[in-house]
Scaffold this motif. Sequence first.
Motif, short mmCIF file in Angstrom:
data_model
loop_
_atom_site.label_atom_id
_atom_site.label_comp_id
_atom_site.label_asym_id
_atom_site.label_seq_id
_atom_site.Cartn_x
_atom_site.Cartn_y
_atom_site.Cartn_z
N LEU A 1 29.24 40.98 41.74
CA LEU A 1 29.77 42.26 42.20
C LEU A 1 29.25 43.37 41.30
O LEU A 1 29.38 43.29 40.08
N LYS A 2 28.68 44.39 41.89
CA LYS A 2 28.14 45.51 41.14
C LYS A 2 28.02 46.69 42.08
O LYS A 2 28.21 46.53 43.27
N GLU B 1 35.88 49.33 46.28
CA GLU B 1 34.47 49.12 46.66
C GLU B 1 34.01 47.71 46.27
O GLU B 1 33.35 47.01 47.05
N LEU B 2 34.37 47.30 45.06
CA LEU B 2 33.97 45.96 44.61
C LEU B 2 34.66 44.89 45.45
O LEU B 2 34.05 43.88 45.83
N ALA B 3 35.92 45.12 45.77
CA ALA B 3 36.66 44.16 46.59
C ALA B 3 36.07 44.07 47.99
O ALA B 3 36.05 43.00 48.61
N ASN B 4 35.57 45.19 48.47
CA ASN B 4 34.92 45.18 49.78
C ASN B 4 33.65 44.33 49.76
O ASN B 4 33.40 43.52 50.66
N ALA C 1 43.02 46.05 37.67
CA ALA C 1 42.95 46.54 39.05
C ALA C 1 41.85 45.83 39.83
O ALA C 1 42.00 45.47 41.00
N ARG C 2 40.73 45.61 39.15
CA ARG C 2 39.60 44.92 39.79
C ARG C 2 39.96 43.48 40.13
O ARG C 2 39.68 42.98 41.22
N SER D 1 42.60 39.42 45.99
CA SER D 1 43.16 39.71 47.30
C SER D 1 42.07 39.67 48.39
O SER D 1 42.30 39.17 49.51
N ALA D 2 40.88 40.15 48.06
CA ALA D 2 39.77 40.11 49.02
C ALA D 2 39.38 38.68 49.36
O ALA D 2 39.04 38.36 50.51
#
Lengths: 401, 401
Positions: A166-167, A175-178, A207-208, A214-215
């Motif tokens: 993830l980056k 955005e990262l979770a997406n 938070a990340r 969750s994603a």
Amino acid sequence: MIVERGRYGPFFSYTNKEYDTSGISTVHPKQFRMSAFEITYLLTLSDGEDIDQKVKSICLEQSVELPGALLDSHIEEEVVGDPVSIEKVKEDQFEVVISWPIANLGGEITQFINVLYGNISLKPGIRVTSADWTELSDLFAGPAVGLKEVRNRHQVLDRPLSATALKPVGSTPSELANYCFQFACGGIDIIKDDHGLANQSAAPFGARLKACVSAISKAEEQTGNRASYYPNITASPEEAIERYQMAARRGADGVLLCPHISGLPTMHKLAQMDIDLPIIAHPAFSGQLVMHETNGFTPDFLYGQLWRAFGADFIIYPNKGGRFSFTTEQCKAINGAARTPDSDFKKSFPMPGGGMEIDDLDRWVADYGKDTVFLIGGSLYEHPEGIIKGAQELQDKLTRE
Amino acid sequence: MIVERGRYGPFFSYTNKEYDTSGISTVHPKQFRMSAFEITYLLTLSDGEDIDQKVKSICLEQSVELPGALLDSHIEEEVVGDPVSIEKVKEDQFEVVISWPIANLGGEITQFINVLYGNISLKPGIRVTSADWTELSDLFAGPAVGLKEVRNRHQVLDRPLSATALKPVGSTPSELANYCFQFACGGIDIIKDDHGLANQSAAPFGARLKACVSAISKAEEQTGNRASYYPNITASPEEAIERYQMAARRGADGVLLCPHISGLPTMHKLAQMDIDLPIIAHPAFSGQLVMHETNGFTPDFLYGQLWRAFGADFIIYPNKGGRFSFTTEQCKAINGAARTPDSDFKKSFPMPGGGMEIDDLDRWVADYGKDTVFLIGGSLYEHPEGIIKGAQELQDKLTRE
């Protein structure tokens, strides 16, 4: 020339730049030594150097740091390194095995690093190629989870695994979770943070972690397939430990650590903790140890042997042909050391990465075998039909093999 | 060629081995950046490399790890490294300054190490020569004690200091304490453990500490002069912290640490603790970072700048002419970086060592100046008239200057 253990000698040549070893008797084997471990070195001579002198200097430098003439006989018998064999491999180059007393370590992995390559890291022409870990298996525990159990958790027993990152740094947790969701939907096995994602305000660790875990669940609900998420916990030792605990509490499947940034002892500590999340080790800040042909460590020693001993469940290394510059042979040697069954430690999962392309995957699978995790980052983000499609293509290649 | 900040570009050349940077606009300065720090590199081109491409690849590799074409404009503006200047120093060699957003660090020294030299440690032709610490002085605190306060504690304001090492590994606490007593009677200022003395059963940390602190007091009773004792606390981070606390409780004057073995973050942590024992940093396991001309760090950057920022009160480095191989110029540059008043940090005390002889001392004092601690080990043990006499000779030279 193979020399019997403890019977190599005498050492006579003397230069101002090295220890005077003339007082050291090496005629008799060091019979009082109860327990010892062996390190193998590739030594390259500079102009005017003598192999016997170089070997004996290492034996002194990495133990007593005093000239041989000053040593009591019991120190010489019980403490100084002991040359086991010296074999010429080519002009000015020798494979040398030195035996070191276990007692010199005092039961500490940090002192092992010091004996292995402390002061001699500052000297030219010394490259560590191997260690005999048998006698060190009380000191090191190896991976806590290991290749086999990782496969069991993924219920993938018979094909290579895929991994991605993830980056970029600067993205928000959502955005990262997406991205994480898309990779998971596309079927990627392991989704890890980029090693540059630390605790920046754009995407703080907690938070990340929450957003990406969750994603993963959301993708599982949609596809029935569960990917794994490995957040980056590289930080100061205390903070890395806290993040490891938090990762476990909040449902991550493993973690990423740069052991040469947090410190090798921190990886060892994490692997010993009562948390069973596997650790992916990342090579950031380690490069100069392996980049110089006649110095440092061979890549397979550092990434295969040493990291495995220190508890890396996965070993990221820069694959041949990417943005970095290992040869195919070096990569295969890392794989071999990480996975050899001839070890007291569980197997580590090699994870080549760094500019790998989906199109080249067949070749790498053929070369490296199924017990490999292929780490593909950038080229999934670049896929013309989007991340999910890129991930599916990658996964199709791996399941088809 | 000096280029205005943020206005360097465009980057066009593209090879398979590097990021495609073609999507990056560098025409406009990165005006949204609130705060940034600069790193200076010496870049050496390999066959076929292009300097613009190499610079921009570093800007991407050490931040987003993605090709430029994939980046949102706000990421490019706020996250990617920004070339400040590119100056040709000779054929295929350039001095390059890159500016990095402070926000990329997330307030963590470990992420600083990563941005500084994480992935690029695996790439050839990149050598860090300097950092601008001004913007980093919230992140780093430098030495907690520093050169001036060390002088005050020793009540030695106007001459170089002397230091020596207790050895060898394998000695008992009373043997080491006996050496300590003799060095102290001879007038040595700082008596430190050899960095190989850890917690071996021959001389466990606690027993050694107690015996040597007591030897210092005994010598003071006899001579009226008090030497300092610095035990080696190199160990895993937790254990190093415990030993630091124990050293303070039991009357040691400072400690020795190998930051590249325990981990650089551990030195920083120790320097931040509410204990005011100065830290001597030892270069074991750091050598490959400085030994290669076109890679890694310059010795003055690593030992002078970086260690000072991370909190080293004393900086041990291998002196020219000993068993290791720095040049006089490199040694002077380390001294300069450790002591420059042009810094937000307190000064570190440079401590050259490694095979230094008493007979050469006049030369080194003339070359390095009085704000230097001369570390002489082996040649005191070898002195024909014994340790006390050797120590007195050394001390006479330093007080006579």
